[in-house]
Design an enzyme around this catalytic site. Sequence first.
Site, PDB file in Angstrom:
ATOM      1  N   SER A 172       0.853  -1.220   0.022  1.00  0.00           N
ATOM      2  CA  SER A 172       0.126   0.017   0.036  1.00  0.00           C
ATOM      3  C   SER A 172       0.811   1.340  -0.027  1.00  0.00           C
ATOM      4  O   SER A 172       1.435   1.462  -1.020  1.00  0.00           O
ATOM      5  CB  SER A 172      -0.836  -0.095   1.039  1.00  0.00           C
ATOM      6  OG  SER A 172      -1.744   0.956   1.173  1.00  0.00           O
ATOM      7  N   ASP A 191      -3.765   6.025  -3.198  1.00  0.00           N
ATOM      8  CA  ASP A 191      -2.498   5.677  -2.468  1.00  0.00           C
ATOM      9  C   ASP A 191      -1.838   4.495  -3.248  1.00  0.00           C
ATOM     10  O   ASP A 191      -2.163   4.405  -4.585  1.00  0.00           O
ATOM     11  CB  ASP A 191      -3.068   4.893  -1.036  1.00  0.00           C
ATOM     12  CG  ASP A 191      -3.894   3.452  -1.339  1.00  0.00           C
ATOM     13  OD1 ASP A 191      -4.597   3.522  -2.407  1.00  0.00           O
ATOM     14  OD2 ASP A 191      -4.085   2.864  -0.239  1.00  0.00           O
ATOM     15  N   ASP A 223      -1.802   1.470  -3.743  1.00  0.00           N
ATOM     16  CA  ASP A 223      -2.050   0.329  -4.493  1.00  0.00           C
ATOM     17  C   ASP A 223      -3.578   0.568  -4.975  1.00  0.00           C
ATOM     18  O   ASP A 223      -4.265  -0.180  -5.415  1.00  0.00           O
ATOM     19  CB  ASP A 223      -2.271  -0.918  -3.491  1.00  0.00           C
ATOM     20  CG  ASP A 223      -3.129  -0.853  -2.243  1.00  0.00           C
ATOM     21  OD1 ASP A 223      -3.111   0.554  -1.798  1.00  0.00           O
ATOM     22  OD2 ASP A 223      -3.481  -1.713  -1.885  1.00  0.00           O
ATOM     23  N   ASP A 254      -6.475   1.373  -3.713  1.00  0.00           N
ATOM     24  CA  ASP A 254      -7.549   0.851  -3.337  1.00  0.00           C
ATOM     25  C   ASP A 254      -8.213   2.142  -2.424  1.00  0.00           C
ATOM     26  O   ASP A 254      -9.491   1.893  -2.279  1.00  0.00           O
ATOM     27  CB  ASP A 254      -7.524  -0.301  -2.310  1.00  0.00           C
ATOM     28  CG  ASP A 254      -6.711  -0.126  -1.249  1.00  0.00           C
ATOM     29  OD1 ASP A 254      -6.122   0.681  -0.958  1.00  0.00           O
ATOM     30  OD2 ASP A 254      -6.898  -0.956  -0.547  1.00  0.00           O
TER      31      ASP A 254
END
Length: 454
Positions: free
Chosen positions: A99, A243, A245, A247
């Site tokens: 992340s 962010d 990743d 999501d």
Amino acid sequence: MAADLSTIVKAYDVRGVVPDQWDEPLAELFGAAFAQVTGADAIVIGHDMRPSSPGLSRAFARGAAARGVDVTEIGLCSTDQLYYASGALNLPGAMFTASHNPARYNGIKMCRAGAAPVGQDTGLAEIRELVEQWSESGAPAPAATPGTITQRDTLEDYAAHLRSLVDLTAIRPLKVVVDAGNGMGGHTVPTVFAGLALDLVPMYFELDGTFPNHEANPLDPANIVDLQKRVREEGADLGIAFDGDADRCFVVDEHGDPVSPSAVTALVASRELAKHGGKGTIIHNLITSWSVPEVVKENGGTPVRTRVGHSFIKAEMARTGAIFGGEHSAHYYFADFWNADTGMLAALHVLAALGGQDGPLSALVAQYDRYAGSGEINSTVDDQAGRLAALKTAYEGREGVELDELDGLTVSTTDWWFNVRPSNTEPLLRLNAEARDETTMAKIRDEALAIIRG
């Protein structure tokens, strides 16, 4: 000697420094353990742009294939694109990402078929036990017939699915600045936004897991400074930051001012309720603004309050049949997306809402942003339980004050509330406070902090 995974297996995922805390041989064992615990014949795997991600992902695939499981690799993807693949293909999935953590970190987010979460109570503890056991005794014997490893591109299908859930065909033209933070938004945004009435101004779309421009965590105000400046310079209608990743999404208005994730939750909730005839359950965690349950009720829905954390939100969504859920950390969950979180779908809702009327975003979100909030304030403490007990003693028995311990300690009156939660991984207490006006919020915030840090 068995590997000690206590530092890298968290409540919801695997995360640690590569290669110091985990490496490709360990990833291979995780793949074998995931295959055994899910009992699946086939799985799907994706990864982000970190330098270590392709090697770790392929090692995991080898481990699963050795157990006779067929593996579909979708390659570079956002976490919600992996959830899409898990849902659409009805396969357990694994996403290699850390992340917003620094470049030296990597991790695995795992799910069962249909993007159902894998956490400590839903398989992660068993996976950890197997990996620790096999790291000492050696990998399990391979299956008589190994599984296959094949590649599949799901990006176009993912984008088409998202666009089928939000009608953007009639929106007015909008100028939008998107800061991908050198993360996976740079991969997904061009395809998802293609053909829409959007003048896209891209920032940091180059995939680079070393994050050369800023940390890919938009909840830290320092990381949206570039976006805010660019929105003002471009005279854009809004800005969106993802962010690492991709999501989570974070929104700023036409002035570059941050839009509270609680306001986004309330806005999307009202749209989802309208889509469902003014009926439905909406999940919100206990640190979202008072405005969220208010807006849900005003639009005919039923708000349900939960603990903080995606496993609690997803469990409550499944239990209640909720249509949508939101967290103040900018995670947004949709029944139409297998109860999984997708920042991209939330972003499309904001674009549709803004583009479906003539006013600016600041005016649109004002109706959903009704109270003064502190944001999350972290304090390092030696004794989390002791400080929470001191808070409880300080407020217990006060007239008009209610306490609850659903998650940490929540103290509330008709005019204000605050919640203090211990971190699971660090010696921190996290404070969130809200009141009907800024002066009251500041007073309550400072009073709570004095006890926490006393």
